[in-house]
Design an enzyme around this catalytic site. Structure first.
Site, PDB file in Angstrom:
ATOM      1  N   ALA A  82       0.913  -1.449   0.177  1.00 55.44           N
ATOM      2  CA  ALA A  82       0.072   0.332  -0.116  1.00 55.44           C
ATOM      3  C   ALA A  82       0.896   0.973  -0.050  1.00 55.44           C
ATOM      4  CB  ALA A  82      -1.152   0.033   1.158  1.00 55.44           C
ATOM      5  N   CYS A 164      13.407  -5.702  19.553  1.00 58.09           N
ATOM      6  CA  CYS A 164      13.169  -7.767  19.424  1.00 58.09           C
ATOM      7  C   CYS A 164      14.305  -8.050  20.512  1.00 58.09           C
ATOM      8  CB  CYS A 164      13.435  -7.523  17.874  1.00 58.09           C
ATOM      9  SG  CYS A 164      12.862  -9.221  17.903  1.00 58.09           S
ATOM     10  N   GLY A 316       5.332 -13.121  18.343  1.00 62.12           N
ATOM     11  CA  GLY A 316       4.244 -13.457  17.391  1.00 62.12           C
ATOM     12  C   GLY A 316       2.790 -13.872  17.887  1.00 62.12           C
ATOM     13  N   CYS A 351       7.490 -17.518  25.508  1.00 61.98           N
ATOM     14  CA  CYS A 351       8.635 -17.185  24.776  1.00 61.98           C
ATOM     15  C   CYS A 351       9.507 -18.234  24.731  1.00 61.98           C
ATOM     16  CB  CYS A 351       9.029 -16.187  25.138  1.00 61.98           C
ATOM     17  SG  CYS A 351      10.624 -15.218  24.364  1.00 61.98           S
ATOM     18  N   LYS A 392      10.625 -25.549  20.623  1.00 60.20           N
ATOM     19  CA  LYS A 392      10.402 -24.952  19.298  1.00 60.20           C
ATOM     20  C   LYS A 392      10.256 -25.277  18.345  1.00 60.20           C
ATOM     21  CE  LYS A 392      12.749 -21.043  17.522  1.00 60.20           C
ATOM     22  NZ  LYS A 392      12.833 -19.507  17.233  1.00 60.20           N
TER      23      LYS A 392
HETATM   24  C1  LIG Z   1      14.724 -13.022  14.392  1.00 63.53           C
HETATM   25  C2  LIG Z   1      13.245 -12.633  14.954  1.00 63.53           C
HETATM   26  C3  LIG Z   1      13.259 -14.113  15.441  1.00 63.53           C
HETATM   27  C4  LIG Z   1      11.177 -13.805  16.832  1.00 63.53           C
HETATM   28  N1  LIG Z   1      11.202 -14.927  17.322  1.00 63.53           N
HETATM   29  C5  LIG Z   1      10.358 -15.139  17.624  1.00 63.53           C
HETATM   30  C6  LIG Z   1       9.150 -16.354  18.561  1.00 63.53           C
HETATM   31  O1  LIG Z   1      10.213 -16.793  18.958  1.00 63.53           O
HETATM   32  N2  LIG Z   1       8.725 -15.645  19.074  1.00 63.53           N
HETATM   33  C7  LIG Z   1       7.646 -14.949  18.680  1.00 63.53           C
HETATM   34  O2  LIG Z   1       6.535 -14.701  19.603  1.00 63.53           O
HETATM   35  N3  LIG Z   1       7.701 -13.769  17.618  1.00 63.53           N
HETATM   36  C8  LIG Z   1       9.216 -13.257  17.668  1.00 63.53           C
HETATM   37  N4  LIG Z   1       9.373 -12.662  16.548  1.00 63.53           N
HETATM   38  C9  LIG Z   1       8.582 -11.607  16.598  1.00 63.53           C
HETATM   39  C10 LIG Z   1       7.312 -12.658  15.117  1.00 63.53           C
HETATM   40  O3  LIG Z   1       8.275 -11.901  14.376  1.00 63.53           O
HETATM   41  C11 LIG Z   1       7.059 -10.434  15.221  1.00 63.53           C
HETATM   42  O4  LIG Z   1       5.954 -10.705  16.410  1.00 63.53           O
HETATM   43  C12 LIG Z   1       5.894 -10.887  14.362  1.00 63.53           C
HETATM   44  O5  LIG Z   1       6.782 -11.411  13.113  1.00 63.53           O
HETATM   45  C13 LIG Z   1       5.383  -9.681  14.009  1.00 63.53           C
HETATM   46  O6  LIG Z   1       4.125 -10.087  13.171  1.00 63.53           O
HETATM   47  P1  LIG Z   1       3.008  -8.657  12.359  1.00 63.53           P
HETATM   48  O7  LIG Z   1       2.512  -9.040  11.477  1.00 63.53           O
HETATM   49  O8  LIG Z   1       2.924  -7.467  13.374  1.00 63.53           O
HETATM   50  O9  LIG Z   1       4.883  -8.085  11.645  1.00 63.53           O
HETATM   51  P2  LIG Z   1       5.912  -8.461  10.742  1.00 63.53           P
HETATM   52  O10 LIG Z   1       5.924  -9.963  10.646  1.00 63.53           O
HETATM   53  O11 LIG Z   1       6.719  -7.567  10.665  1.00 63.53           O
HETATM   54  O12 LIG Z   1       4.861  -7.643   8.940  1.00 63.53           O
HETATM   55  C14 LIG Z   1       4.333  -6.987   8.194  1.00 63.53           C
HETATM   56  C15 LIG Z   1       4.753  -7.202   6.610  1.00 63.53           C
HETATM   57  O13 LIG Z   1       3.884  -6.067   6.146  1.00 63.53           O
HETATM   58  C16 LIG Z   1       3.970  -6.387   5.541  1.00 63.53           C
HETATM   59  N5  LIG Z   1       4.338  -4.968   4.958  1.00 63.53           N
HETATM   60  C17 LIG Z   1       5.967  -3.609   4.702  1.00 63.53           C
HETATM   61  N6  LIG Z   1       4.380  -2.402   4.597  1.00 63.53           N
HETATM   62  C18 LIG Z   1       3.434  -2.879   3.900  1.00 63.53           C
HETATM   63  C19 LIG Z   1       3.158  -2.096   3.084  1.00 63.53           C
HETATM   64  N7  LIG Z   1       3.272  -0.733   2.904  1.00 63.53           N
HETATM   65  N8  LIG Z   1       1.619  -2.242   2.358  1.00 63.53           N
HETATM   66  C20 LIG Z   1       1.346  -3.560   2.775  1.00 63.53           C
HETATM   67  N9  LIG Z   1       2.488  -4.903   3.169  1.00 63.53           N
HETATM   68  C21 LIG Z   1       3.438  -4.147   3.898  1.00 63.53           C
HETATM   69  C22 LIG Z   1       5.323  -6.340   5.233  1.00 63.53           C
HETATM   70  O14 LIG Z   1       5.751  -7.328   3.651  1.00 63.53           O
HETATM   71  C23 LIG Z   1       5.648  -8.068   6.182  1.00 63.53           C
HETATM   72  O15 LIG Z   1       4.994  -9.097   5.356  1.00 63.53           O
HETATM   73  C24 LIG Z   1      10.946 -12.713  15.844  1.00 63.53           C
HETATM   74  C25 LIG Z   1      11.186 -11.706  15.302  1.00 63.53           C
HETATM   75  C26 LIG Z   1      12.667 -11.797  15.075  1.00 63.53           C
HETATM   76  C27 LIG Z   1      12.994 -10.792  14.130  1.00 63.53           C
END
Ligand SMILES: Cc1cc2nc3c(=O)[nH]c(=O)nc-3n(C[C@H](O)[C@H](O)[C@H](O)COP(=O)(O)OP(=O)(O)OC[C@H]3O[C@@H](n4cnc5c(N)ncnc54)[C@H](O)[C@@H]3O)c2cc1C
Length: 410
Positions: A82, A164, A316, A351, A392
């Site tokens: 978007a 994070c 997540g 976690c 995990k």
């Molecule tokens: C290395 C790592 C390890 C992790 N391990 C864990 C774990 O073990 N357990 C756990 O619970 N959580 C974990 N997390 C946290 C978890 O990944 C996040 O809580 C989760 O990804 C958040 O989801 P979200 O959908 O809010 O954001 P995101 O996963 O960041 O997704 C956002 C989405 O929005 C899309 N987007 C961005 N801009 C736009 C736009 N303008 N228009 C349309 N789409 C767009 C992106 O492409 C993306 O697909 C970890 C995070 C990291 C970085």
């Protein structure tokens, strides 16, 4: 019975967007239109990206294509970002210029990785690695191969303004395990740096016994932990801290500060200056009752302020709980389904901190709650040992396998 046809537009198709789309499809009949936008065409199980640099996973193990999943569910998937939101006319514009008018908008756009806030940070214009997305994890894998050919000191951590923390701890533990396995401990001393005021704080004031547990673990493994760290600059092969200390490195993975994505920050009245969206207990925008948000995209005030700025981790699991609640409230608005209040301070979190062959599972309820004295009121339990590693692995297997088939097991 009403024959009105509603349209919900969902931005982002990761933990927040995918969950909201599945839940909305479950609640709202096929007469109603659900449209999901994401510039990525695959879902990535981000928690497994910590394993990719060490060759323990391939991209195909932790991703699946989104289009077939949505097609089976009768959800329109537009593989584009978007680029504009007009809340007054309820219109989202796609990168290809299509205008989508919505009845309700759900925002799950996650973070922008704000590497530019720390000079020299990041895999593209800087010198450190990241595992925050698949592309970065692949670059971190290449760098790891170069490191194995020419080992030296390692620095892992989370930069100031980051949130994070769990990811950097997990990566640290796995990396240390790989270094031990490769017999490199003498040649590759490991240092952990973090904006947290103490080890195991996690941006939350700690979770149960996390402080003692992580402090002990680092001591046992001979890893130096530097807290309240502010990175002044990263140069090729060294990190300079504000304290004046310089840390040399042959390999470094630093989780960057997070900010809201550009389209959210640039839409007037949608977000705070950091680009995070203010929501109420129903995950509805505090000023716009036709906009909902969940996951990393929302604004959460840290329960305990920290000397070095840091944010609250949005895991997540928390993200999915929020997204389900938001979807139920959208369905409540549009077709009179039952809504759900889920105050932030009632969120719980499980976690798993994997350590390669062992680990810790923290389970905490009321993760964002504060007590009368301003301290955390979370109740937490921890399980330590190989069971955490196995948990995990099982979690990844079930999660990726079920979502790929359009199911929400777990
Ligand atoms: C290395 C790592 C390890 C992790 N391990 C864990 C774990 O073990 N357990 C756990 O619970 N959580 C974990 N997390 C946290 C978890 O990944 C996040 O809580 C989760 O990804 C958040 O989801 P979200 O959908 O809010 O954001 P995101 O996963 O960041 O997704 C956002 C989405 O929005 C899309 N987007 C961005 N801009 C736009 C736009 N303008 N228009 C349309 N789409 C767009 C992106 O492409 C993306 O697909 C970890 C995070 C990291 C970085």
């Amino acid at each position: 019975m009403s024959t009105t046809r509603h349209r919900v537009v969902i931005l982002g198709s990761s933990f927040a967007g995918l969950t909201a789309a599945f839940e909305l499809r479950r609640l709202m009949g096929h007469r109603h239109e659900i449209i999901v936008l994401d510039p990525r065409d695959h879902f990535t199980f981000i928690p497994s990206l910590i394993w990719l640099p060490f060759g323990l996973r391939e991209p195909a193990d932790v991703t699946f294509p989104l289009a077939p999943v949505y097609a089976r569910k009768g959800i329109r998937f537009i593989n584009q970002a978007a680029v504009r939101i007009d809340p007054d006319t309820r219109t989202v514009t796609t990168a290809a210029g299509e205008d989508l008018v919505y009845d309700r908008l759900f925002i799950g756009t996650g973070p922008r990785l704000a590497f530019e806030r720390v000079p020299g940070l990041g895999p593209h214009d800087g010198h450190t690695q990241s595992v925050c997305n698949l592309d970065h994890a692949l670059l971190a894998r290449d760098a790891w191969q170069r490191f194995l050919e020419n080992p030296g000191p390692v620095v892992v951590g989370t930069a100031q303004g980051g949130s994070c923390f769990g990811a950097s701890y997990e990566f640290l533990l796995n990396l240390n395990h790989q270094i031990e396995r490769a017999g490199l401990k003498d040649r590759a001393p490991v240092t952990f740096i973090s904006a947290e005021p103490y080890l195991g704080h996690f941006g939350l004031g700690g979770v149960g016994s996390s402080r003692a547990m992580i402090t002990r673990f680092l001591e046992r493994k001979g890893i130096e932990g530097i807290t309240n760290a502010v990175i002044k600059e990263v140069r090729a092969g060294e990190i300079e801290l504000e304290s004046g200390r310089t840390l040399p490195f042959a390999y470094s993975m630093i989780v960057p500060p997070f900010a809201g994505v550009d389209v959210i920050r640039e839409t007037e009245g949608l977000a705070n200056p950091m680009g995070w969206i203010p929501v109420d207990d129903r995950y509805r925008h505090t000023e716009r009752d036709d906009i909902y948000a969940a996951g990393v995209a929302i604004a959460i005030t840290p329960p305990v302020p920290t000397p070095v700025p840091s944010g609250v981790p949005k895991t997540g699991q928390m993200t999915e709980a929020m997204a389900k609640a938001a979807a139920r409230n959208i369905a409540a608005d549009l077709i009179g389904a039952a809504g759900e209040r889920l105050p932030l301070d009632e969120l719980s979190a499980i976690c798993i901190l994997d350590a390669g062959n062992s680990g810790v599972i923290f389970r905490a309820s009321n993760i964002l709650a504060t007590g009368d004295d301003g301290l955390k009121a979370a109740r937490a339990q921890a399980v330590v040992g190989p069971a955490a590693h196995l948990a995990k692995l099982a979690f990844e297997r079930v999660y990726v396998g079920s979502r790929r088939r359009g199911l929400q097991m777990l």
